[in-house]
Scaffold this active site. Sequence first.
Site, PDB file in Angstrom:
ATOM      1  N   GLY A   1      36.859  79.298   1.539  1.00  0.00           N
ATOM      2  CA  GLY A   1      37.588  79.701   2.735  1.00  0.00           C
ATOM      3  C   GLY A   1      37.041  80.991   3.313  1.00  0.00           C
ATOM      4  O   GLY A   1      37.648  82.062   3.163  1.00  0.00           O
ATOM      5  N   TYR A   2      35.883  80.898   3.937  1.00  0.00           N
ATOM      6  CA  TYR A   2      35.260  82.064   4.567  1.00  0.00           C
ATOM      7  C   TYR A   2      35.383  81.985   6.090  1.00  0.00           C
ATOM      8  O   TYR A   2      36.032  82.795   6.719  1.00  0.00           O
ATOM      9  CB  TYR A   2      33.783  82.162   4.167  1.00  0.00           C
ATOM     10  CG  TYR A   2      33.502  82.902   2.877  1.00  0.00           C
ATOM     11  CD1 TYR A   2      34.451  83.023   1.878  1.00  0.00           C
ATOM     12  CD2 TYR A   2      32.256  83.478   2.658  1.00  0.00           C
ATOM     13  CE1 TYR A   2      34.187  83.693   0.706  1.00  0.00           C
ATOM     14  CE2 TYR A   2      31.970  84.164   1.479  1.00  0.00           C
ATOM     15  CZ  TYR A   2      32.937  84.266   0.500  1.00  0.00           C
ATOM     16  OH  TYR A   2      32.658  84.936  -0.655  1.00  0.00           O
ATOM     17  N   SER A   3      34.707  81.000   6.699  1.00  0.00           N
ATOM     18  CA  SER A   3      34.619  80.941   8.160  1.00  0.00           C
ATOM     19  C   SER A   3      35.970  80.685   8.813  1.00  0.00           C
ATOM     20  O   SER A   3      36.836  79.995   8.266  1.00  0.00           O
ATOM     21  CB  SER A   3      33.645  79.835   8.585  1.00  0.00           C
ATOM     22  OG  SER A   3      32.335  80.130   8.170  1.00  0.00           O
TER      23      SER A   3
ATOM     24  N   GLU B   1      24.304  82.162  -3.216  1.00  0.00           N
ATOM     25  CA  GLU B   1      24.186  80.962  -2.391  1.00  0.00           C
ATOM     26  C   GLU B   1      22.834  80.920  -1.688  1.00  0.00           C
ATOM     27  O   GLU B   1      22.158  79.894  -1.668  1.00  0.00           O
ATOM     28  CB  GLU B   1      25.316  80.937  -1.359  1.00  0.00           C
ATOM     29  CG  GLU B   1      25.298  79.709  -0.461  1.00  0.00           C
ATOM     30  CD  GLU B   1      26.380  79.749   0.612  1.00  0.00           C
ATOM     31  OE1 GLU B   1      26.596  78.706   1.256  1.00  0.00           O
ATOM     32  OE2 GLU B   1      26.988  80.807   0.826  1.00  0.00           O
TER      33      GLU B   1
ATOM     34  N   ASN C   1      20.646  81.623  10.425  1.00  0.00           N
ATOM     35  CA  ASN C   1      19.301  82.180  10.262  1.00  0.00           C
ATOM     36  C   ASN C   1      19.060  83.384  11.166  1.00  0.00           C
ATOM     37  O   ASN C   1      18.266  84.270  10.833  1.00  0.00           O
ATOM     38  CB  ASN C   1      18.247  81.097  10.517  1.00  0.00           C
ATOM     39  CG  ASN C   1      18.164  80.108   9.376  1.00  0.00           C
ATOM     40  OD1 ASN C   1      18.956  80.158   8.432  1.00  0.00           O
ATOM     41  ND2 ASN C   1      17.208  79.201   9.440  1.00  0.00           N
TER      42      ASN C   1
END
Length: 393
Positions: free
Chosen positions: A126-128, A243, A379
């Site tokens: 649950g990051y973004s 990651e 990126n």
Amino acid sequence: MELNLSKEDAAFRDEVRSFIAENYPQEMRVANPETDLTKEQSLLWHRILHKKGWIAPLWPKEYGGPGWSIIQRYLWEQETALAGALPPLAFSITMVGPVIYTFGNAAQKQKFLPRILSGDDWWCQGYSEPGSGSDLASVRCKAVRDGDHYVINGHKTWTTLAQHADWIFCLVRTDPAAKPQSGISFLLIDMKTPGISVRPIITIDGSHEINDVFFEDVRVPAENLIGEESKGWTYAKFLLGNERTSMAQTGRSKRYLKQLKKVAASEIRVDDPSASDFARDIARVEIDLMALEATEFRMISQMERGKDPGAAASLLKIRGTEIMQRVRDLSHRAIGHYGMALREHPASDNIFVPGPDYAHTVTEKYLNTRKLSIYGGSNEIQRNIIAKAVLGL
């Protein structure tokens, strides 16, 4: 390109190859294992590796890892990728597990680590959030302390495999008055907690892999806080470093490049006017893959000497994802008009899939790999990290 292996490491590589060949479940050998397998099917290999003691290559032996050297971990990743074996769930093994054994307390390690290793608990990330993707410092999902609990309200998005997850590790804002990076905490949340709802997001390739996750007055025990309150940014950066280091995926790219060459040989005639241009494009991506592998070797050598690659790991993420996208793009071009078909269901005896066997799922994989340069920190953000932390610009 090959590493110069010691006799011990060469023997280990041979053992790995034999073990995969003899033990990887036949029912997991499908065209799209990431989307075509059920949760229980995906866990078959996990449980085999757990029984063998090989489920968590990155983990120290004291927490259930196999005690492998850096070279052995690299060989394991390469051989499983080359064999097409579905890796264990990264959110559990590669991401939250190391955070818990590095920053968690004794009770958290005892509660969570054994169930991660066994596969009894599946995790999602649950990051973004809407408006907080690569800029994670702007997360707004709020956690307010209320006695022995935190009350969570907010919305996470692009949450991979949340529909199957037992737990979610979340970045939440516990101090809205602090500077963005200083007011974030790292919480472990049971997905069965009242107030959590999951809504599927169907991606461009037609698969259900990601989700929206909503939190409405979700009460989470304060004992599920990792480390210190409002210090979650430190733990999040540690997790993302693990990651991104694993995102080079040279073994996987080599396997897909081999498949691409076979497809091109079957579909593109020598007298085709585009044949020479296509051959040149394949040669270019193969050279870039060899260069990436050489860079990976250098980083492995540094790590063996005890040097953390730090921000330089972003190089592996950038080049690894770009190369994978180019290989998939070339594969899609090579199959020609067969690429117009989008397979909406797993192939079976009752479903007609046009084209030869090697053309099946190519379009889905081409579309799905568009995400690679975005997730794990886009990126563009990785280039900014390199510019500041490596080049000092």
